[in-house]
Design an enzyme around this catalytic site. Structure first.
Site, PDB file in Angstrom:
ATOM      1  N   HIS A  57       0.833  -1.202   0.000  1.00 30.34           N
ATOM      2  CA  HIS A  57       0.000   0.000   0.000  1.00 30.34           C
ATOM      3  C   HIS A  57       0.871   1.256   0.000  1.00 30.34           C
ATOM      4  O   HIS A  57       0.447   2.313  -0.470  1.00 30.34           O
ATOM      5  CB  HIS A  57      -0.912   0.032   1.228  1.00 30.34           C
ATOM      6  CG  HIS A  57      -2.007  -0.981   1.198  1.00 30.34           C
ATOM      7  ND1 HIS A  57      -1.850  -2.250   1.694  1.00 30.34           N
ATOM      8  CD2 HIS A  57      -3.274  -0.920   0.727  1.00 30.34           C
ATOM      9  CE1 HIS A  57      -2.973  -2.919   1.538  1.00 30.34           C
ATOM     10  NE2 HIS A  57      -3.853  -2.141   0.959  1.00 30.34           N
ATOM     11  N   ASP A  96      -4.569  -6.424  -7.616  1.00 32.87           N
ATOM     12  CA  ASP A  96      -4.774  -5.721  -6.359  1.00 32.87           C
ATOM     13  C   ASP A  96      -5.028  -4.250  -6.709  1.00 32.87           C
ATOM     14  O   ASP A  96      -4.858  -3.831  -7.862  1.00 32.87           O
ATOM     15  CB  ASP A  96      -3.541  -5.891  -5.465  1.00 32.87           C
ATOM     16  CG  ASP A  96      -3.878  -5.811  -3.980  1.00 32.87           C
ATOM     17  OD1 ASP A  96      -4.974  -5.322  -3.634  1.00 32.87           O
ATOM     18  OD2 ASP A  96      -3.048  -6.228  -3.152  1.00 32.87           O
TER      19      ASP A  96
END
Length: 524
Positions: free
Chosen positions: A188, A265
């Site tokens: 992230h 993702d």
């Protein structure tokens, strides 16, 4: 805002079909309904979209009123990562707890019940399970989301989970291919890199994904990680060598032979967006072999249109083969048409099993010091030592044992302490060494608040947080009768008069631990 002429032509419809955006609010906005009519085939739901099962069922029904065959996806792993129960904590323990029990039949039953609940509210794609082998115990983003550190164990539970979920009519999505377990960076925030040999990857990371393909998983999610051993300098999500040359390639040629849907993702994660941008990442991912692009954080129409336009422009410029985009869109539509139960109705042939999650959480407990433990006769004091939660887990989901103990033992009080309370400095005070003054102050505060009540210290991944380990040791030096509840990966040696390892922080894990603390209930 960029738009293209001919917004419903085949090329543009295909570009919309491969996107899986999110949106804000508990009702689908008008722009989502318009884009569904123009070709959008999937959406992703997050905690911000959810108030109750009845509300979610109404939301998905509105989507299907526009496009009956739509992929409604959710990140519902159970355990630490829940969206359906984001405000209360999950009714299901996570993967680590299921791996600790090591009963594939139980894992299958848990996934089947979770899938039944998803199907009843109209969700037909779950971005789960995590098939990552948690080989690096310091991993900041996988941890309790993994079934464990043994590839064979992870493989058998990945397969069981997929089978149970898909028995309920909900497509499974094994993630994060080719394996995010040996990283010490959260994708992230930055680009993780796994520097191991191809042989290690084959014998460790890829073992659960082979099992997932053999179990019939309908989707696989790629990871934003670098794997030099696979002879690519691109992250897996953007790498033809990984997605086409490994995941899609026939088994006879050394691949996994996967023919289902490849999902990325989230493309706004910094491992991709920082270098390529969301739109550039989407073009490269489709070209590499991905079929569906998760673009979930912003939840607005502009990023959908910009990404759609980037895909169309790439086809028109020759940078992206039109047949590759058409193939990706066809795979998305095929999965959207896979039979799934209608929203709001009982799942045919799947009997409800509402207690299976609590049963699994109780079976996952591991106790040290239980033989000599005497439950308290009155209220206790719960001191929660709180790390900074990862983005995947989210910070809004409650965890711990305080609420359960407050109900069971009137007069019980709870408080939470983060790294700053112990004088730790740095990124959120979550991974730094505590100062001597900070430790003294924290210990004094806990002791003063607890008085003569038994102290219950609740930790999460204490082995990854030096300040937490130091604070716990300082407290135990003064109050050795303290009960310690570890709700993350139990990597550190057991501490406390009684040590309870729950293998996860779901609501049911907290309830199971509270039963042991109080000596009441089925878990005692």
């Amino acid at each position: 805002m960029t738009t293209l002429a001919g917004a419903t032509d085949t090329l543009t419809r295909d570009a919309l079909a491969v996107l899986q955006p999110s949106f804000l609010g508990t009702e689908p906005p008008d722009w989502v309904l318009r884009r569904l009519d123009e070709g959008l085939t999937g959406v992703g739901l997050f905690g911000r979209n959810i108030e109750s099962p009845e509300q979610v069922a109404r939301l998905t029904a509105r989507l299907r009123a526009v496009r009956p065959e739509v992929l409604v996806a959710i990140d519902e792993e159970g355990g630490d990562v829940t969206r359906l129960e984001v405000r209360s904590g999950s009714s299901f323990p996570g993967n680590l707890a299921l791996g600790a029990v090591d009963d594939p039949g139980l894992t299958r039953a848990v996934a089947r019940e979770l899938g039944r609940r998803l199907a009843e509210v109209g969700v037909n794609l779950n971005w789960a399970p995590s098939a990552d082998v948690n080989s690096n115990p310091d991993n900041p983003v996988i941890g309790a989301r993994s079934f464990g550190a043994d590839p064979a164990l992870v493989a058998r539970h990945t397969a069981a989970y997929i089978e149970g979920l898909q028995e309920a009519g909900v497509s499974a999505c094994a993630k994060h291919f080719p394996g995010h377990g040996d990283t010490n960076v959260d994708s992230h925030h930055a680009m993780p890199r796994i520097d191991v040999s191809a042989d290690v990857l084959r014998e460790r990371e890829l073992v659960p994904f082979r099992a997932a393909v053999a179990a019939g998983t309908r989707a696989v999610m790629s990871a934003h990680i670098l794997l030099p051993a696979l002879r690519t300098d691109l992250p897996a999500t953007l790498s033809p060598a990984v997605l086409t040359g490994l995941l899609r390639a026939p088994v006879a040629d050394g691949g996994l032979g996967f023919t289902g849907l490849v999902i990325t993702d989230a493309l706004e994660m910094q491992a991709i967006a920082a270098k390529y941008g969301i739109e550039g990442g989407a073009v490269r991912a489709v070209a590499a072999g991905a079929d569906a692009m998760c673009i979930g954080a912003r939840g607005d129409e502009e990023i959908v249109l910009r990404t759609r336009d980037a895909l169309v422009a790439a086809v028109r410029s020759g940078d992206l083969p039109e047949e590759r985009l058409a193939d990706a869109a066809a795979r998305v539509r095929a999965l959207a048409g896979w039979p799934a139960p209608a929203a709001g109705g009982a799942v045919e042939g799947i009997a409800p099993d509402p207690g299976v999650g609590q049963t699994a959480a109780r079976r996952a407990l591991r106790l040290t010091g239980a033989r000599d433990y005497v439950p308290p006769s009155g209220p206790v004091y719960v001191a929660g030592f709180t790390p900074v939660a990862s983005i995947a887990v989210g910070r809004e989901t409650p965890w711990g044992v305080g609420a359960e103990l407050e109900r069971a033992l009137p007069g019980t009080e709870s408080a939470v302490f983060d790294g700053s309370a112990a004088g730790a400095e740095g990124s959120g005070g979550s991974g730094d060494v505590a100062s001597r003054e900070g430790l003294s102050a924290l210990t004094a505060n806990v002791l003063a608040a607890a008085g003569d009540r038994r102290i219950i210290a609740v930790v999460r991944d204490v082995h990854r947080h030096p300040w937490m380990a130091d604070a716990l040791d300082a407290l135990l030096a003064v109050r050795p009768d303290t009960v310690v509840v570890e709700m993350g990966v139990p990597q550190a040696p057991p501490r406390g008069a009684l040590h309870i390892a729950t293998h996860g922080a779901a609501r049911v894990c907290g309830r199971a631990a509270a039963e042991v603390v109080t000596g009441k209930g089925a878990g005692a």
